[in-house]
Every structure is written in structure tokens, then in C-alpha cells.
Enzyme design. Structure first.
Site, PDB file in Angstrom:
ATOM      1  N   ILE A   1       6.670   4.107  -1.565  1.00  0.00           N
ATOM      2  CA  ILE A   1       6.022   4.507  -2.549  1.00  0.00           C
ATOM      3  C   ILE A   1       7.230   4.331  -3.711  1.00  0.00           C
ATOM      4  O   ILE A   1       7.997   4.800  -3.735  1.00  0.00           O
ATOM      5  CB  ILE A   1       5.358   6.139  -2.605  1.00  0.00           C
ATOM      6  CG1 ILE A   1       4.668   6.402  -1.302  1.00  0.00           C
ATOM      7  CG2 ILE A   1       5.001   6.479  -3.954  1.00  0.00           C
ATOM      8  CD1 ILE A   1       3.326   5.518  -1.359  1.00  0.00           C
ATOM      9  N   LYS A   2       6.616   3.569  -4.766  1.00  0.00           N
ATOM     10  CA  LYS A   2       7.561   3.339  -5.809  1.00  0.00           C
ATOM     11  C   LYS A   2       7.258   4.191  -6.989  1.00  0.00           C
ATOM     12  O   LYS A   2       6.025   4.561  -7.645  1.00  0.00           O
ATOM     13  CB  LYS A   2       7.172   1.786  -6.284  1.00  0.00           C
ATOM     14  CG  LYS A   2       8.181   1.077  -7.015  1.00  0.00           C
ATOM     15  CD  LYS A   2       7.829  -0.485  -7.259  1.00  0.00           C
ATOM     16  CE  LYS A   2       9.025  -1.344  -7.932  1.00  0.00           C
ATOM     17  NZ  LYS A   2       8.558  -2.542  -8.186  1.00  0.00           N
TER      18      LYS A   2
END
EC number: 2.2.1.2
Length: 215
Positions: free
Chosen positions: A82-83
């Protein structure tokens, strides 16, 4: 050094993955938009091609929204990372997600302090943007050096992804500094293959072989 491909172009990912050069992929909303396809479909297809980490970015700006999006994204495949942007709300989300075993990549890092904060919050990766710093007259590679020194001094396990890579020198110099990963646009990765002496050498070998056959 690991090489991630900074693109959402599935065909390019397949091309370089077939060469054994792709350790992971990073995407962002802008890269997904270029492909003109559904966000979830693109991420799912990339994850089916690449077995390494695939970064998918949240859109929400509040921690609650980021966490909600993150939990949907990790359902796509086990290699989704997850960015999350470097903000207070982002770090709140990173802290919670890391405790739940969800891997995170903190993006838009422009200072060593930001990288340190992200690491302390529990980020799996931090992504300092070297090219964008160069664009405003600052030294992007100096930032990589500072982060590597700090992380080494304290035994920080968060991995450093050199992002906003504009040319081969960014890759070479950050590799010399011991950066864990460079996430590279496919046009820059193409340039890593090139050297004029290689071309000259191939031409000479072929010319010599042709002359040998004509004896």
C-alpha cells in the site's frame, strides 16, 4: 540492488520481466490513468505477472479512508504493497496497517526527516524522489546518501526505494550508496543497456567473423 519497474504498462512489465530484471512494480494514479483501464484490473494483472511487491496507491487523504482503501487493495493479491503519502494522516494509517501486517510504501519523501518519521511509523518502504529534487535545484542523490547513513546508523529495517529516477546516473550512484531498490521508468531501464563501446565491439566481432567466412 533490486529493480522495480515504475509503470502500469502491462506490456512493458511483461517485456522486462521476461529478462529477469523486474523485482517489483510501483504504480500511482497518474500511471494508471495513462493506461485508460480500471484501477483494480490493472493491479490484479500486474500482480499475476510479477511475484515481487506491487505498490498500489490510496486516494483518500484521511487515515480512516486510507485504511479502508488499503484493506480492499490487499484483497487483490498477497504481493500488494500500500502506497501512502507522507502526511500526518498517512503516518497514522501506516502505524495501524503495519501492526496488522500490511506492507506499506511511504511516497513523496523529500527529506531525511520525512524518511525517518515514516520508518518510525512502521513503513516497509520509503520512496525519496530524487528527480523532483533535482528539478528545483536541490541534490536528490544527497538525500539518498543522508537516508542511508541514518538508517545504517540505527539499524532501521525499512527499505529505501529510489524514486523519480530520470537517468542511469541516478541508478548507478544510488546503488553505490547501498540503496535497497531503484524504481525505474522503462525508458530509463532501456538506457542502462546502452554503451557505445558495446555497439562498436559487436560490429567488430561481426565484421571479423564475416571476413573469416569469406576466406
Amino acid at each position: 540492488m533490486k529493480f522495480f519497474l515504475d509503470t502500469a504498462n502491462v506490456e512493458k512489465i511483461k517485456e522486462f520481466n521476461a529478462l529477469g530484471l523486474v523485482d517489483g512494480v510501483t504504480t500511482n494514479p497518474s500511471l494508471i490513468k495513462k493506461e485508460g483501464r480500471d484501477f483494480y484490473e490493472v493491479i490484479k494483472e500486474i500482480c499475476s505477472i510479477v511475484k515481487g511487491p506491487v505498490s498500489a496507491e490510496v486516494i483518500a487523504l484521511d487515515a480512516e479512508g486510507m485504511i479502508k482503501e488499503a484493506k480492499e487493495l490487499v484483497k487483490i493479491a498477497e504481493n500488494v504493497v500500500i502506497k501512502i503519502p507522507m502526511t500526518k494522516e498517512g503516518m497514522k494509517a501506516v502505524n495501524i496497517l503495519s501492526k496488522e501486517g500490511i506492507k506499506t510504501n511511504v511516497t513523496l519523501i523529500f527529506s531525511a526527516n520525512q524518511a525517518l518519521l515514516a520508518a518510525k511509523a512502521g513503513a516497509t518502504y520509503v520512496s525519496p524522489f530524487v528527480g523532483r529534487l533535482d528539478d528545483i535545484g536541490q541534490d536528490g542523490l544527497l538525500l539518498i546518501s543522508e537516508i542511508m547513513q541514518i538508517f545504517s546508523a540505527y539499524g532501521i529495517e525499512t527499505e529505501v526505494i529510489v524514486a523519480s529516477v530520470r537517468h542511469p546516473i541516478h541508478v548507478t550512484e544510488s546503488a553505490k550508496m547501498g540503496a535497497d531498490v531503484a524504481t525505474i521508468p522503462f525508458d530509463v531501464l532501456d538506457k542502462l543497456f546502452n554503451h557505445s563501446l558495446t555497439d562498436i565491439g559487436i560490429e567488430k566481432f561481426l565484421a571479423d567473423w564475416d571476413a573469416h567466412l569469406k576466406r
